[in-house]
Design a protein around this motif. Sequence first.
Motif: not given
Length: 218
Positions: A133-147
């Motif tokens: 989940s993007t909750e589990e990375v620093p930034r949500g989409k459109p930032e690349p963090d979750v991918y």
Amino acid sequence: MSIEAVVFDLDGVIIDTEEVWEEVRRGYVAEHGREFLPDTQTRMMGMSTGEWSTHLSAEVGVPRAPEQVAADVLARMAERYRADLPLIPGSVDAVRRLAADFPIALASSSARLLIDQVLETAGITGLFRTTLSTEEVPRGKPEPDVYLEATKRLGLSPEVCAAVEDSSNGLRSAGAAGLKVIAVPHGVYPPADDALALASLVIKNLDELTVEAVRKLG
């Protein structure tokens, strides 16, 4: 360079929930005497829970803390999912088909609560090597963090992974992370032209998401 893994989005790819999200959040905002801003719906597509709840609280003006906004809305979404899980036609078959040939992961803007419930109800939890989940990375989409984190957990570089996305922010996120992007445009919420231009492959429906189509991306 061959494709070695596939990362799926959830909302708009496996389940058709953008309209449900909009209905639930608009109703919640209206109950508090507020209205969406002109760009609220577009901006929230791809945002993490913390990001969209902060937007509704701080910018739309819902008179509750973001944490309470998130809890209220997620409870309503979970109730809707329990009553009727809106699977996109062909989505479960597509997941099973690709999982038979590739390691697969999930990178979603939905909360962990909803991700786990959807995958369990659909009977596909065990097919994914990892889910995020993007909750589990620093930034949500459109930032690349979750991918970036999903491919890291798969033990692969982004360049040998493909992403399956529908929304503008999702396409931008996967493209920024360096994955090969497969777009499945949503009929009601089509992606912006600049986001769609990031796709290496555009398909009309999930029946077209075949092992052969993915392999050709390499």
